[in-house]
Write an enzyme that holds these catalytic residues in place. Sequence first.
Site, short mmCIF file in Angstrom:
data_model
loop_
_atom_site.label_atom_id
_atom_site.label_comp_id
_atom_site.label_asym_id
_atom_site.label_seq_id
_atom_site.Cartn_x
_atom_site.Cartn_y
_atom_site.Cartn_z
N SER A 1 38.01 36.10 52.04
CA SER A 1 38.19 37.27 52.91
C SER A 1 39.50 37.98 52.55
CB SER A 1 38.23 36.84 54.37
OG SER A 1 39.46 36.15 54.58
N LYS A 2 39.70 39.11 53.18
CA LYS A 2 40.92 39.89 52.97
C LYS A 2 42.15 39.05 53.25
CE LYS A 2 41.21 44.73 53.13
NZ LYS A 2 40.58 45.86 53.63
N ARG A 3 42.08 38.27 54.33
CA ARG A 3 43.22 37.45 54.75
C ARG A 3 43.59 36.42 53.67
NH1 ARG A 3 41.89 33.47 59.16
NH2 ARG A 3 40.54 33.27 57.42
#
Length: 469
Positions: free
Chosen positions: A243-245
Site C-alpha cells: 500500500s501507499k503507507r
Amino acid sequence: MKTHITPRVRFAPSPTGNLHIGGMRTALFNWLYARNVGGAFLIRVEDTDRERSRDEFMQSQLAALKWCGIESDEPLVFQSKRTDVYQSVIEKLLSEKKAYRCFCSPEAVESRIRASGVTEEHFAYDGFCKTADQNPARRSFVIRVAFPEDITELVVSDLIRGTVTFDASLFDDFIIARPDGSPMYNFAVVVDDAFQKITHVIRGEEHLGNTPKQIILYRALGLTPPQFAHIPLILSPDGGKLSKRDGAVDVLAYKQEGYLSDALVNYMVRLGWSHGDQELFTKEELIKYFCLEAVGKKGAVFDMHKLQWINATYIKQLSAAQCCEWIVADVMPELSGRTLRWSDADRVMAVGLYKERIKTGKELCDALVTLHEGPREYVEADVAQWMTPDARGMVTELIQRLSSIDQWTKDQITPVINEVCTQSGVKLVSLAQPIRIALTGGTHSPGVFDLLVLVGKTETLNRLHAVLR
Ligand code: GLU
C-alpha cells in the site's frame, strides 16, 4: 542453419497515473535483461483508455524511468496511433470467422447472467451472437474472439513459474474491441508484441491470468507467442498487497525524498532477484549478473529499512561537494536561500558533517536547515539528562568567555571550551552535549567544534542564551 534472433523486450506502461515502484521494477528487469543479453529494450505506451490516459502521466513516467537510467532503444510506440492497424487485424479475424460481432446489449448479457444463476465473474459468454446475423449496420457491437472449441487446456511455459496449465473452460469468447472500435488490452498487446518482434514478455504476475487469452489470439493470428516471464508481486511487510503507507508511491517521490537513483535501482532489483548474498551492486554488475533464472517465484517483501540502509551507503560514497550538488538539484533547490548566512564552502562543510549520519537527502536538508535556523524545540529527554544545574553554570561561563573571542575559528574556540571543562573538573561531553542541544535541539549531531564554527559567533551566543531560558 540456426539463425540468431536478437532478444527484444518491452516495458508497456499505461499512462493513467504516475510510475509506481512495481512498474519501475518491471521496467528494470526488462532493461537489465536486454542489456545482459545484448538485446533491445523498448517502451510502448498503452494509451487506448482515452478517458484515463493523460500526457502528463506519460511524461512523468518517462522522467521517472530516465532518472533511473532507463530509456527506450527505439522510438516510442503509442497504441493510440495504431487504431488502423488494430482495425485491419480485426477485419482479418472477422473474415476468417475467428472473431465475431456481438450485438448483445449489456442489459441482455446482464439478464442472461441472472438467469444462469452464476455471479458476474463466473459468467461465460454463451456465444449467442456467434451465429447471429453479422450485419454491422444493425446497431452497436463489440468484437469477441471465437474461442476455439478443440482446446481443453491452455499451457503457459513461463520462464519463472515453469509450466502453468489453465482449464480452457475458464475462458469464454472474450471481448477484443469495444463498441467505439478501440482495442481491448489483450488484443492490442498481442498485435503490438508481434509487430515489435518482442521475443520475451517480462511483466508482473498480475498478468499471468491474461496470458492464456493472449495465447489464443496468437493462435488465431497464426503467430508464435513470445516467451513469457511473470515476475512475483511486491508485498507489504505483513504479506499483503503493497500500500501507499508501505512505500507504494510514485518513483519521483523517492527522488524528492532524497533517494539516489542508483540506490533505488540497486534495492529494487533485489526485490525478487538475487545473486548469492550480495546486496550492493554497481550498474555494471547488475547488467553482468542479471538473469531470469535467478528471479524467485515467491512475492518479494518491500523493506523500507533496507532501502534506507542502501541509500545511506550510497550517500556515504559521495564527496561532500557531490552530495551538496545532488540535494540542491533533487531535494531542496531553495537550500541556498534557506541557509543564507553560509557561503558555498560552509554549505559543503555542513553537508560533509552530516552526510554519514542520515539515510535520505530530505533528512540531510532538514538537518542543515535546523543547524542554520536554530532549533524550534529541544528534545526533552536530552534536556533532562544533560541540562543539569552544573551544566547551566558552565554554559553561562562559556557565554562569557566566547564573547571575547576575536577570531571565530576552531583554533580559538577549542581552548575556551577545554578550559571551562577543566575548571569545572568535567569531561568534554558534559559541556559538549549542552552545546549541541543549544545549537541543534538534541544531542545527535556531528562534532561540536565544527558546529560552532558553522553557526557563527552571534548566533551561537544567542542560542546559548536561549537554552538557559
Ligand atoms: N499496460 C499493461 C500494464 O500497465 C502492460 C501489461 C503487459 O506488459 O503486457 O499493466
